[in-house]
Design a protein around this motif. Structure first.
Motif, mmCIF file in Angstrom:
data_model
loop_
_atom_site.group_PDB
_atom_site.id
_atom_site.type_symbol
_atom_site.label_atom_id
_atom_site.label_comp_id
_atom_site.label_asym_id
_atom_site.label_seq_id
_atom_site.Cartn_x
_atom_site.Cartn_y
_atom_site.Cartn_z
ATOM 1 N N GLY B 120 -6.946 5.365 -0.744
ATOM 2 C CA GLY B 120 -8.346 5.235 -0.367
ATOM 3 C C GLY B 120 -8.711 3.818 0.038
ATOM 4 N N ALA B 121 -9.974 3.639 0.382
ATOM 5 C CA ALA B 121 -10.413 2.393 0.992
ATOM 6 C C ALA B 121 -10.628 1.264 -0.003
ATOM 7 C CB ALA B 121 -11.711 2.643 1.745
ATOM 8 N N ALA B 122 -11.047 1.577 -1.219
ATOM 9 C CA ALA B 122 -11.432 0.531 -2.170
ATOM 10 C C ALA B 122 -10.859 0.829 -3.548
ATOM 11 C CB ALA B 122 -12.953 0.420 -2.223
ATOM 12 N N PRO B 123 -9.534 0.696 -3.704
ATOM 13 C CA PRO B 123 -8.921 1.025 -4.985
ATOM 14 C C PRO B 123 -9.503 0.170 -6.108
ATOM 15 C CG PRO B 123 -7.252 0.353 -3.352
ATOM 16 C CD PRO B 123 -8.585 0.130 -2.749
ATOM 17 N N PRO B 124 -9.675 0.689 -7.329
ATOM 18 C CA PRO B 124 -9.298 2.039 -7.758
ATOM 19 C C PRO B 124 -10.386 3.087 -7.584
ATOM 20 C CG PRO B 124 -9.996 0.759 -9.652
ATOM 21 C CD PRO B 124 -10.116 -0.151 -8.450
ATOM 22 N N ILE B 125 -11.585 2.679 -7.133
ATOM 23 C CA ILE B 125 -12.685 3.650 -7.199
ATOM 24 C C ILE B 125 -12.447 4.802 -6.217
ATOM 25 C CG2 ILE B 125 -14.419 2.746 -5.541
ATOM 26 C CD1 ILE B 125 -16.446 2.933 -7.949
ATOM 27 N N THR B 126 -11.758 4.529 -5.103
ATOM 28 C CA THR B 126 -11.494 5.592 -4.120
ATOM 29 C C THR B 126 -10.075 6.156 -4.240
ATOM 30 O OG1 THR B 126 -10.787 3.910 -2.575
ATOM 31 C CG2 THR B 126 -13.074 4.635 -2.391
ATOM 32 N N SER B 127 -9.393 5.868 -5.349
ATOM 33 C CA SER B 127 -8.007 6.320 -5.495
ATOM 34 C C SER B 127 -7.904 7.547 -6.389
ATOM 35 C CB SER B 127 -7.154 5.214 -6.116
ATOM 36 O OG SER B 127 -7.347 3.995 -5.448
ATOM 37 N N PRO B 129 -4.888 9.979 -8.695
ATOM 38 C CA PRO B 129 -3.574 9.808 -9.307
ATOM 39 C C PRO B 129 -2.481 10.110 -8.287
ATOM 40 C CG PRO B 129 -4.989 11.215 -10.658
ATOM 41 C CD PRO B 129 -5.697 10.997 -9.357
ATOM 42 N N PRO B 130 -1.308 9.515 -8.399
ATOM 43 C CA PRO B 130 -0.924 8.573 -9.464
ATOM 44 C C PRO B 130 -1.275 7.119 -9.132
ATOM 45 C CG PRO B 130 0.981 9.071 -8.097
ATOM 46 C CD PRO B 130 -0.159 9.869 -7.532
ATOM 47 N N PHE B 131 -1.654 6.823 -7.872
ATOM 48 C CA PHE B 131 -1.891 5.428 -7.500
ATOM 49 C C PHE B 131 -3.045 4.811 -8.292
ATOM 50 C CE2 PHE B 131 -3.833 2.062 -4.990
ATOM 51 C CZ PHE B 131 -2.744 1.238 -4.774
ATOM 52 N N HIS B 132 -4.031 5.646 -8.638
ATOM 53 C CA HIS B 132 -5.215 5.124 -9.307
ATOM 54 C C HIS B 132 -4.868 4.244 -10.512
ATOM 55 C CE1 HIS B 132 -8.267 5.413 -12.531
ATOM 56 N NE2 HIS B 132 -9.045 4.995 -11.558
ATOM 57 N N ALA B 133 -3.950 4.731 -11.347
ATOM 58 C CA ALA B 133 -3.627 3.997 -12.584
ATOM 59 C C ALA B 133 -3.058 2.618 -12.273
ATOM 60 C CB ALA B 133 -2.643 4.797 -13.430
ATOM 61 N N ILE B 134 -2.308 2.523 -11.184
ATOM 62 C CA ILE B 134 -1.694 1.241 -10.812
ATOM 63 C C ILE B 134 -2.778 0.255 -10.385
ATOM 64 C CG2 ILE B 134 -0.118 0.112 -9.181
ATOM 65 C CD1 ILE B 134 1.278 2.922 -8.956
ATOM 66 N N ALA B 135 -3.676 0.723 -9.527
ATOM 67 C CA ALA B 135 -4.730 -0.159 -9.027
ATOM 68 C C ALA B 135 -5.689 -0.545 -10.153
ATOM 69 C CB ALA B 135 -5.491 0.529 -7.902
ATOM 70 N N ARG B 136 -5.934 0.386 -11.059
ATOM 71 C CA ARG B 136 -6.892 0.142 -12.127
ATOM 72 C C ARG B 136 -6.357 -0.861 -13.144
ATOM 73 N NH1 ARG B 136 -11.323 2.780 -14.709
ATOM 74 N NH2 ARG B 136 -11.160 2.744 -16.973
ATOM 75 N N ARG B 137 -5.064 -0.756 -13.402
ATOM 76 C CA ARG B 137 -4.453 -1.550 -14.460
ATOM 77 C C ARG B 137 -4.676 -3.058 -14.271
ATOM 78 N NH1 ARG B 137 -0.633 -0.491 -18.502
ATOM 79 N NH2 ARG B 137 0.365 -2.467 -18.989
ATOM 80 N N ILE B 138 -4.591 -3.519 -13.021
ATOM 81 C CA ILE B 138 -4.768 -4.956 -12.760
ATOM 82 C C ILE B 138 -6.126 -5.425 -13.267
ATOM 83 C CG2 ILE B 138 -4.582 -6.759 -10.988
ATOM 84 C CD1 ILE B 138 -4.187 -4.478 -8.953
#
Ligand code: HEM
Ligand code: SF4
Lengths: 64, 439
Positions: B120-127, B129-138
């Motif tokens: 999505g355009a603005a990770p993590p809010i537009t992501s 799973p499974p990518f969401h967890a990666i973007a959110r973790r930072i």
């Protein structure tokens, strides 16, 4: 009374740590950690119930 | 022709800085002039009708009581709005059927060429799973409670300075706008300090952010011009942090690694813009709603002045009763949702504020109970997208109220409040007559 934390349900809303720091800590990413084991000190039962009834993800349960 | 998206500054900015804004997004055939004001909220629901935010709690109640737990509309190419706590939870938890690829309902939606979920355009809010967890973790670590709590003194002195800047206040006479003279300035200054932007730029930065997020009635090109200035300013700060690293959120993000790679300065600029979009109007709205409530409810105001310990519960009750954020999801495939025939790429609104007033989920849900002990409200969302900034937002909300009532123990509403339009719900004008000042 005992208290249980389902770490898979916890999303780090952090209500438990604010309301019952005697029972819960949070890690560096903001996820809850249960810091007591076994039967609760009766003086902390109210706190356990308070934490359970404020967790938006229903991650905390108590059993008598 | 006015675009419906003109109602919503939040979505404009998102569409602009996302690559999808110019490439791969298809316009939905939708002209708000074809529809006009909503007359039937069950079948022609529109959260961006200016009549919605001022009376939203009544709309939700009427719909639930008339046996309509999911409102619907053909607007925007198809929108559904589940209104019970149970159904909002179900959608929020079901990331397979409901994607976050766009969380703001608009007149365009991702076509086949657009950046696909899960990123999505603005990770993590537009992501998803499974990518969401990666973007959110930072971003989890810098917003965890133990990183946020130490900001208390700084937020408090910021609030006190804002109250000082109101100038000479004469009890019984002076009228201030608690929304634009006070609440509005808190979140933007706090995030500017966390990011390590120069203190002397505070007014400048605040100006850029506000001209971007809050000038919703300006023509589109005026707002876009403002947005470009903001992006340019942030970019300059990020580059300065590349050259001169320091102990702040900007340097933290520049050093953070995703799967072994450092984030590029562009990625960091994008993340900062996401923090501004997600953290500024939302928190401003929450503070404003709380002050509006206190201006209208003398007994609650008095209770807080006399019993400061009630604040722990009061903050949560403000968040439950006046939750500012409604998110959206996109339906990933045709399906039947409790009898609703949802089509792929329909929008589903997630009105967390409606879930918070559902009598099935809360005792005495319509009443504001300042010391409500059991309060599993969903103001910060439910499931994997739980607001990353919730610890900071709570801190700002609590201190903003504490400092306001410490300075002005008595005040009342002196005119009509005005409400925002769109997915972020909060008062934008709160005329308050100050009745008592402590020195
Ligand atoms: C009272 C103020 C606030 C409210 C009510 C609020 C509400 C929310 C909600 C409901 C979500 C869930 C989005 C979804 O499910 O799609 C969310 C996500 C998010 N919020 Fe907040 N927010 C507030 C303040 C803030 C602040 C101060 C920041 C940061 C400075 C912030 C940063 C974020 C971010 C980065 C996300 C995305 C998290 C993810 O997708 O994993 N918010 N917020
Ligand atoms: S209140 Fe619930 S979700 Fe929040 S940190 Fe505690 S266990 Fe996790």
């Amino acid at each position: 009374m005992r208290v249980q934390l389902d770490v898979d349900k916890c999303q780090g809303h952090n209500r438990c740590y604010v309301l019952a720091p005697e029972l819960f800590d949070v890690d560096d990413l903001g996820q809850a950690i249960l810091i007591v084991e076994g039967d609760l000190d009766p003086g902390l039962e109210g706190k356990a119930r308070l934490a359970a009834s404020n967790c938006p993800e229903y991650a905390i349960t108590t059993t008598d | 022709m006015t675009e419906v998206s003109d109602h919503n500054a939040f979505q404009q900015k998102e569409a602009r800085y996302s690559p999808e804004g110019s490439f791969g997004w298809e316009r939905v055939k939708y002209d708000p002039d074809d529809y006009g004001p909503v007359s039937d909220w069950a079948k022609d629901f529109d959260h961006a009708d200016p009549a919605y935010n001022p009376q939203a709690p009544n709309i939700w109640k009427d719909l639930r009581e008339s046996g309509c737990p999911v409102a619907h509309s053909e607007r925007y190419g198809g929108v559904w709005a589940p209104l019970t706590h149970e159904l909002v939870t179900e959608v929020a938890y079901d990331t397979d059927n409901f994607s976050s690829r766009n969380v703001v309902v608009s007149t365009s939606r991702p076509g086949d060429l657009a950046q696909p979920a899960p990123i999505g355009a603005a990770p993590p809010i537009t992501s998803d799973p499974p990518f969401h967890a990666i973007a959110r973790r930072i971003m989890l670590a810098p917003f965890a409670p133990k990183q946020i709590d130490p900001w208390e003194d700084e937020v408090r002195s910021l609030c006190r300075n804002l109250l000082d800047e109101l100038g000479d206040i004469k009890p019984g006479e002076s009228i201030i706008d608690a929304a634009t003279d006070y609440a509005q300035h808190i979140p933007v200054n706090v995030i500017g300090r966390m990011l390590g932007f120069p203190a002397e730029d505070e007014a400048l930065f605040r100006g850029f952010v506000h001209s971007t997020l809050e000038t919703i009635n300006q023509p589109r090109d005026v707002r876009m011009d403002g947005f470009e200035k903001l992006a340019e300013y942030i970019n300059k700060q990020v580059v300065d942090h590349v050259d001169n690293p320091r102990d702040d959120l900007t340097s933290y993000m520049l050093n953070a690694e995703v799967e072994g790679n450092q984030l590029s300065p562009e990625h960091v600029t994008g993340s900062i813009i996401l923090l501004l979009i997600a953290g500024v109007d939302t928190t401003w709205s929450a503070i404003g709603s709380a002050l509006l409530h206190l201006a209208e409810n003398a007994s609650d105001r008095q209770r807080l002045v006399e019993e400061p310990d009630v604040m722990t519960f009061a903050v949560e009750e403000f968040l439950r009763s006046y939750a500012p954020v409604t998110m959206a999801r996109m339906v990933t495939k045709d399906q039947d949702f409790h009898g609703c025939p949802m089509k792929k790429d329909d929008w589903v609104l997630l009105p967390f504020p409606a879930a918070n007033l559902d009598p099935e989920a809360f005792d005495d849900a319509d009443s504001f109970v300042i010391d409500r002990e059991e309060n599993r409200h969903a103001a910060f969302g439910l499931g994997i997208h739980r607001c990353l900034g919730s610890n900071l937002a709570r801190l700002e909300l609590r201190i903003a109220i504490e400092e306001f009532i410490a300075r002005f123990p008595n005040f009342e509403l002196s005119g009509e409040a005005e409400w925002s339009v769109g997915q972020i719900r909060g008062p934008r004008v709160i005329p308050v007559r100050v009745l008592e000042v402590t020195s």
